[in-house]
Design an enzyme around this catalytic site. Structure first.
Site, PDB file in Angstrom:
ATOM      1  N   HIS A 273       0.880  -1.170   0.000  1.00 35.82           N
ATOM      2  CA  HIS A 273       0.000   0.000   0.000  1.00 35.82           C
ATOM      3  C   HIS A 273       0.918   1.220   0.000  1.00 35.82           C
ATOM      4  O   HIS A 273       1.515   1.556   1.023  1.00 35.82           O
ATOM      5  CB  HIS A 273      -0.893   0.039   1.246  1.00 35.82           C
ATOM      6  CG  HIS A 273      -1.772  -1.161   1.407  1.00 35.82           C
ATOM      7  ND1 HIS A 273      -2.411  -1.461   2.583  1.00 35.82           N
ATOM      8  CD2 HIS A 273      -2.124  -2.135   0.529  1.00 35.82           C
ATOM      9  CE1 HIS A 273      -3.122  -2.572   2.423  1.00 35.82           C
ATOM     10  NE2 HIS A 273      -2.958  -2.999   1.191  1.00 35.82           N
TER      11      HIS A 273
HETATM   12  C1  LIG Z   1       0.020  -7.866  -3.453  1.00 34.63           C
HETATM   13  C2  LIG Z   1      -0.935  -6.728  -3.233  1.00 34.63           C
HETATM   14  C3  LIG Z   1      -2.081  -6.933  -2.467  1.00 34.63           C
HETATM   15  C4  LIG Z   1      -2.955  -5.863  -2.234  1.00 34.63           C
HETATM   16  N1  LIG Z   1      -4.148  -6.098  -1.594  1.00 34.63           N
HETATM   17  C5  LIG Z   1      -5.079  -5.107  -1.515  1.00 34.63           C
HETATM   18  C6  LIG Z   1      -6.396  -5.356  -1.053  1.00 34.63           C
HETATM   19  O1  LIG Z   1      -6.767  -6.486  -0.754  1.00 34.63           O
HETATM   20  N2  LIG Z   1      -7.257  -4.303  -0.968  1.00 34.63           N
HETATM   21  C7  LIG Z   1      -6.887  -3.037  -1.307  1.00 34.63           C
HETATM   22  O2  LIG Z   1      -7.699  -2.125  -1.134  1.00 34.63           O
HETATM   23  N3  LIG Z   1      -5.662  -2.774  -1.790  1.00 34.63           N
HETATM   24  C8  LIG Z   1      -4.771  -3.787  -1.947  1.00 34.63           C
HETATM   25  N4  LIG Z   1      -3.558  -3.538  -2.518  1.00 34.63           N
HETATM   26  C9  LIG Z   1      -3.233  -2.169  -2.908  1.00 34.63           C
HETATM   27  C10 LIG Z   1      -3.968  -1.673  -4.150  1.00 34.63           C
HETATM   28  O3  LIG Z   1      -4.148  -2.699  -5.095  1.00 34.63           O
HETATM   29  C11 LIG Z   1      -3.131  -0.535  -4.723  1.00 34.63           C
HETATM   30  O4  LIG Z   1      -2.997   0.445  -3.709  1.00 34.63           O
HETATM   31  C12 LIG Z   1      -3.754   0.125  -5.939  1.00 34.63           C
HETATM   32  O5  LIG Z   1      -4.004  -0.797  -6.964  1.00 34.63           O
HETATM   33  C13 LIG Z   1      -2.814   1.226  -6.443  1.00 34.63           C
HETATM   34  O6  LIG Z   1      -3.442   1.890  -7.506  1.00 34.63           O
HETATM   35  P1  LIG Z   1      -2.573   2.771  -8.512  1.00 34.63           P
HETATM   36  O7  LIG Z   1      -3.444   3.137  -9.640  1.00 34.63           O
HETATM   37  O8  LIG Z   1      -1.896   3.826  -7.727  1.00 34.63           O
HETATM   38  O9  LIG Z   1      -1.411   1.798  -9.013  1.00 34.63           O
HETATM   39  P2  LIG Z   1      -1.514   0.393  -9.738  1.00 34.63           P
HETATM   40  O10 LIG Z   1      -2.838  -0.256  -9.490  1.00 34.63           O
HETATM   41  O11 LIG Z   1      -0.315  -0.360  -9.332  1.00 34.63           O
HETATM   42  O12 LIG Z   1      -1.461   0.748 -11.288  1.00 34.63           O
HETATM   43  C14 LIG Z   1      -0.354   1.388 -11.881  1.00 34.63           C
HETATM   44  C15 LIG Z   1      -0.214   0.870 -13.304  1.00 34.63           C
HETATM   45  O13 LIG Z   1       0.649   1.733 -14.028  1.00 34.63           O
HETATM   46  C16 LIG Z   1       1.485   0.956 -14.855  1.00 34.63           C
HETATM   47  N5  LIG Z   1       2.685   1.752 -15.164  1.00 34.63           N
HETATM   48  C17 LIG Z   1       3.747   1.974 -14.369  1.00 34.63           C
HETATM   49  N6  LIG Z   1       4.652   2.754 -14.994  1.00 34.63           N
HETATM   50  C18 LIG Z   1       4.144   3.036 -16.214  1.00 34.63           C
HETATM   51  C19 LIG Z   1       4.617   3.788 -17.320  1.00 34.63           C
HETATM   52  N7  LIG Z   1       5.800   4.426 -17.280  1.00 34.63           N
HETATM   53  N8  LIG Z   1       3.866   3.836 -18.448  1.00 34.63           N
HETATM   54  C20 LIG Z   1       2.653   3.200 -18.493  1.00 34.63           C
HETATM   55  N9  LIG Z   1       2.164   2.473 -17.465  1.00 34.63           N
HETATM   56  C21 LIG Z   1       2.889   2.400 -16.333  1.00 34.63           C
HETATM   57  C22 LIG Z   1       1.779  -0.266 -14.015  1.00 34.63           C
HETATM   58  O14 LIG Z   1       2.234  -1.350 -14.822  1.00 34.63           O
HETATM   59  C23 LIG Z   1       0.418  -0.514 -13.372  1.00 34.63           C
HETATM   60  O15 LIG Z   1      -0.373  -1.352 -14.182  1.00 34.63           O
HETATM   61  C24 LIG Z   1      -2.656  -4.579  -2.756  1.00 34.63           C
HETATM   62  C25 LIG Z   1      -1.513  -4.376  -3.531  1.00 34.63           C
HETATM   63  C26 LIG Z   1      -0.660  -5.440  -3.790  1.00 34.63           C
HETATM   64  C27 LIG Z   1       0.564  -5.210  -4.634  1.00 34.63           C
END
Ligand SMILES: Cc1cc2nc3c(=O)[nH]c(=O)nc-3n(C[C@H](O)[C@H](O)[C@H](O)COP(=O)(O)OP(=O)(O)OC[C@H]3O[C@@H](n4cnc5c(N)ncnc54)[C@H](O)[C@@H]3O)c2cc1C
Length: 489
Positions: free
Chosen positions: A429
């Site tokens: 997180h």
């Molecule tokens: C193992 C695990 C278990 C978790 N369990 C839970 C849970 O049960 N409940 C909950 O609420 N939260 C959970 N979380 C946390 C939650 O999933 C994340 O906080 C959330 O998905 C983050 O959202 P985000 O959009 O910031 O990033 P992400 O969902 O990580 O998305 C970012 C995306 O951007 C892409 N990206 C990166 N760099 C680039 C680039 N330069 N160009 C194009 N694309 C790019 C990545 O490949 C990725 O697909 C968990 C996380 C993990 C890793």
């Protein structure tokens, strides 16, 4: 450039912060392109093999000073593909803090509460019935009840879950309603084009206005660059996750305070051996939380959520203390192990920077108080497991013998601890790095998620959140992404 495209809006990243924004913008009639660095896998590709799926679906990083291991999803759907499906609405305590300390009044308004309700419904969040979960959750619940501690089953976004225990490896039955199966198809149905294996390297702007996004096309099998892509657009929504969004701002020389305000939920695992099999690798990976020491339901800390977690073999082996024969003992009893995680609401603030070669460098000066509270969490979990009937508790501290009675916890209580003493301290997180706020001297984005100083650039992922949430954050990130998108159209 090998490929040149034009779009009304480009969303960078397709996870919890990107995919809902793309769906909302496409539904509003914009011609949207989503650029996602990772490959696109489908449900049939998730074969449940831990060693293979972890390497394919997750990206790892590390805070150089504290040693925190940091993990995020790295495919279409982002971290939602590998997450545990837990769904918590944004706690009232967090909203109150964001309004008061960061001047973000809109989080306190009814419209935001409605977006949270929309997200919960759109991703199919529903209460978990512990009677149908697993012994792993019930072992923790039993201990909490015997100690008189507050706790609750957690809601999950699954439909017809087959209880395989493979949420973190990509759900092989399509039960988990990750962004891959919800927001991404919704965006595509509304006309969005999702381009996988396209890693954005730079956002171009001139005269204070976004003009285009430049990306490397990657070979999906090897990840090696095999072409380039440029999309001309007046609107960019940055949602590449906390490990990448601030780095892209820095690489593009856009946004004051980019890279500052990083905050995690530091996490450590505790395992416990029972006389009877627990089979903690089957069933929902996570489903019960001890909330006694958390910042939710009107409680005031110390910011610890204690949640049961699956005991997949590689993950368990890499988090237990010791090597060789010391590790073989507990691993031989894997079927008898229950496992839980301390999810700490850190107070530490860290920073992401780029070095001369544009490589990301993360520093996270883990505060003494945070480490002490992590220790409090470990001890609380040990007490819960002992009350539950565990024969031995394995704490993630090097050279600490397995604990068999409460009195043995004194050794941990009185020990001077450093992060180097823990067998694994990690975070999934991640927050901040492009935070919203009303004060331009400390924040990167305004309340609408607009990056200050450049027109046409917004941040809609976890990087924009001004602090950690004290609960699993996907619902908050999605609701904020919808809020940011609503301000764009
Ligand atoms: C193992 C695990 C278990 C978790 N369990 C839970 C849970 O049960 N409940 C909950 O609420 N939260 C959970 N979380 C946390 C939650 O999933 C994340 O906080 C959330 O998905 C983050 O959202 P985000 O959009 O910031 O990033 P992400 O969902 O990580 O998305 C970012 C995306 O951007 C892409 N990206 C990166 N760099 C680039 C680039 N330069 N160009 C194009 N694309 C790019 C990545 O490949 C990725 O697909 C968990 C996380 C993990 C890793």
């Amino acid at each position: 450039m090998d490929r040149e495209l034009v779009a009304d809006a480009v969303v960078i990243g397709s996870g919890a912060g990107g995919a809902p924004a793309a769906a909302a913008l496409a539904k509003a009639g914009l011609d949207v392109i989503v650029l996602e660095a990772g490959p696109r896998y489908e449900t049939r590709d998730f074969n449940g093999v831990e060693s293979e799926m972890v390497g394919k679906l997750l990206k790892a990083s590390r805070a150089g000073d504290s040693g925190h291991e940091l993990y995020a999803g790295a495919c279409v759907g982002g971290s939602t593909v590998v997450n545990d499906a837990l769904c918590w609405p944004t706690p009232a305590e967090v909203i109150e803090q964001w309004v008061r300390e960061h001047g973000l009044a809109s989080f306190g308004e009814a419209a935001y509460a409605e977006l949270v309700a929309t997200v919960l419904s759109e991703i199919g969040a529903a209460p978990t019935d512990l009677a149908h979960t697993n012994k792993n959750a019930r072992a923790l619940e039993r201990g909490a009840k015997r100690l008189g501690w507050a706790g609750q089953p957690m809601a999950r976004n699954v439909r017809d879950c087959a209880n395989l225990g493979l949420c973190n490896l990509g759900c092989p039955t399509g039960a988990k309603q990750s962004s891959l199966l919800t927001w991404v198809p919704r965006a595509e149905r509304a006309g969005a084009r999702v381009i996988a294996s396209a890693r954005v390297t730079r956002i171009e702007a001139d005269s204070g206005q976004v003009r285009a996004v430049v990306a490397e096309a990657l070979d999906p099998a090897t990840g090696s660059p095999n072409g380039t892509l440029r999309v001309e657009t007046p609107r960019v929504i940055l949602a590449a996750g906390v490990l990448e969004t601030p780095a892209l701002l820095l690489a593009s020389a856009l946004g004051a305070n980019a890279g500052t305000g990083l905050q995690f939920h530091s996490s450590v695992y505790v395992a416990a051996r029972f006389a009877d099999p627990v089979h903690a690798y089957y069933g929902p990976t996570m489903s019960y939380a001890i909330t006694e020491f958390s910042d939710v339901n009107g409680r005031r800390g110390p910011g610890l959520m204690l949640e049961n977690v699956a005991a997949l073999p590689l993950s368990t082996a890499s988090s237990l203390p010791g090597f060789g024969s010391a590790l073989a003992g507990p691993m031989e009893s894997l079927p008898f192990l229950a496992r839980a995680v301390v999810v700490l609401r850190d107070r530490t603030r860290g920073r992401l920077e780029l070095d001369g070669d544009r490589r990301t460098r993360i520093t996270y000066p883990f505060e003494r108080g945070d480490l002490d509270r992590a220790r409090t969490g470990m001890i609380a979990l040990a007490r819960a497991y002992l009350a539950s009937g565990a024969e031995q508790v394995f704490l993630p501290v090097n050279d600490l013998a397995p604990v068999t009675a409460e009195s043995e916890l004194d050794a941990l209580e009185s020990r001077a601890l450093s992060t180097r003493d823990t067998s694994l301290i990690y975070a999934v997180h991640l927050f901040g790095g492009a935070v919203m706020g009303s004060d331009p001297t400390t924040s990167c984005c305004d309340e609408a998620g607009r990056v200050r100083g450049v027109k046409g650039l917004w941040v809609s992922d976890a990087s924009a959140l001004p602090s950690n949430t004290g609960v699993n954050p996907q619902v908050t990130i999605m609701a904020n992404a919808l809020r940011v998108a609503a301000g764009i159209v």
